[in-house]
Design a protein around this motif. Sequence first.
Motif, short mmCIF file in Angstrom:
data_model
loop_
_atom_site.label_atom_id
_atom_site.label_comp_id
_atom_site.label_asym_id
_atom_site.label_seq_id
_atom_site.Cartn_x
_atom_site.Cartn_y
_atom_site.Cartn_z
N ARG A 1 0.75 -1.18 -0.13
CA ARG A 1 -0.05 -0.08 -0.04
C ARG A 1 0.80 1.41 -0.06
O ARG A 1 0.62 2.20 -0.62
CB ARG A 1 -0.91 0.13 1.00
CG ARG A 1 -2.02 -1.05 1.10
CD ARG A 1 -3.08 -0.98 2.30
NE ARG A 1 -4.08 -2.02 2.24
CZ ARG A 1 -4.79 -2.47 3.24
NH1 ARG A 1 -4.46 -2.13 4.46
NH2 ARG A 1 -5.34 -3.55 2.82
N ALA A 2 1.87 1.30 0.79
CA ALA A 2 2.84 2.35 0.91
C ALA A 2 3.50 2.55 -0.63
O ALA A 2 3.57 3.77 -1.00
CB ALA A 2 3.85 2.34 1.83
N LEU A 3 3.93 1.54 -1.26
CA LEU A 3 4.46 1.58 -2.70
C LEU A 3 3.40 2.12 -3.54
O LEU A 3 4.13 2.98 -4.54
CB LEU A 3 5.10 0.29 -3.15
CG LEU A 3 6.33 -0.15 -2.34
CD1 LEU A 3 6.44 -1.84 -2.56
CD2 LEU A 3 7.38 0.66 -2.71
N ALA A 4 2.18 1.58 -3.58
CA ALA A 4 1.26 2.22 -4.44
C ALA A 4 0.99 3.44 -4.20
O ALA A 4 0.89 4.35 -5.11
CB ALA A 4 -0.02 1.38 -4.51
N LEU A 5 0.96 4.19 -2.82
CA LEU A 5 0.74 5.55 -2.53
C LEU A 5 1.85 6.27 -3.05
O LEU A 5 1.57 7.57 -3.08
CB LEU A 5 0.12 5.46 -1.14
CG LEU A 5 -1.20 5.02 -0.63
CD1 LEU A 5 -1.27 5.15 0.92
CD2 LEU A 5 -2.45 5.84 -1.13
N ALA A 6 3.10 6.11 -3.03
CA ALA A 6 4.11 6.76 -3.56
C ALA A 6 3.91 6.96 -5.06
O ALA A 6 4.32 7.88 -5.67
CB ALA A 6 5.47 6.03 -3.47
N VAL A 7 3.13 6.03 -5.76
CA VAL A 7 2.78 5.99 -7.07
C VAL A 7 1.62 7.08 -7.46
O VAL A 7 1.57 7.87 -8.24
CB VAL A 7 2.78 4.96 -7.88
CG1 VAL A 7 2.38 5.18 -9.47
CG2 VAL A 7 3.93 3.99 -7.91
N VAL A 8 0.61 6.98 -6.83
CA VAL A 8 -0.62 7.62 -7.11
C VAL A 8 -1.11 8.07 -5.47
O VAL A 8 -1.43 7.14 -4.80
CB VAL A 8 -1.64 6.80 -7.69
CG1 VAL A 8 -3.03 7.46 -7.66
CG2 VAL A 8 -1.40 6.08 -8.94
N ALA A 9 -1.50 9.38 -5.26
CA ALA A 9 -1.87 10.05 -4.21
C ALA A 9 -3.40 9.56 -3.82
O ALA A 9 -3.88 9.92 -4.75
CB ALA A 9 -1.24 11.43 -3.98
N GLY A 10 -3.71 9.49 -2.82
CA GLY A 10 -5.10 9.22 -2.58
C GLY A 10 -5.33 8.39 -1.37
O GLY A 10 -4.46 8.28 -0.27
N ARG A 11 -6.34 7.63 -1.45
CA ARG A 11 -6.89 6.68 -0.32
C ARG A 11 -6.95 5.18 -0.87
O ARG A 11 -7.72 4.94 -1.90
CB ARG A 11 -8.28 7.31 0.34
CG ARG A 11 -8.57 6.34 1.60
CD ARG A 11 -9.92 6.75 2.07
NE ARG A 11 -11.16 6.81 1.17
CZ ARG A 11 -11.75 5.85 0.55
NH1 ARG A 11 -11.53 4.84 1.23
NH2 ARG A 11 -12.67 5.79 -0.29
N VAL A 12 -6.38 4.17 -0.27
CA VAL A 12 -6.48 2.95 -0.67
C VAL A 12 -7.92 2.51 -0.39
O VAL A 12 -8.14 2.30 0.82
CB VAL A 12 -5.30 2.01 0.05
CG1 VAL A 12 -5.55 0.37 -0.33
CG2 VAL A 12 -4.18 2.55 -0.28
N SER A 13 -8.39 1.89 -1.28
CA SER A 13 -9.85 1.36 -1.33
C SER A 13 -9.85 -0.18 -0.96
O SER A 13 -10.78 -0.48 -0.11
CB SER A 13 -10.63 1.43 -2.42
OG SER A 13 -10.76 2.92 -2.78
#
Length: 84
Positions: free
Chosen positions: A29-41
């Motif tokens: 999740r941290a890696l994905a949020l580094a690519v796309v800012a937002g909230r993990v669903s």
Amino acid sequence: MPPVRVSPARPTTLQLMAQEALLSKTAVRALALAVVAGRVSSTELCRAVDGRVVYAVLIAEPGRGPKRVVLIDARSGAVVREEG
């Protein structure tokens, strides 16, 4: 009455994929949020077409309509693809 023979349970596909994954959902999740800012669903473990085990991370971006998907390799942490 004859004894009942029980064979050991086979691991499910999800259990097998989880054994291949070296990264935790939290790390992915941290890696994905580094690519796309937002909230993990959601974060789901799945197998890609090429056979790799990947995490599909669905991210809702503030102020945007559709959600975006980031695919992360479950072993290396490399971003496989970003969609949306």
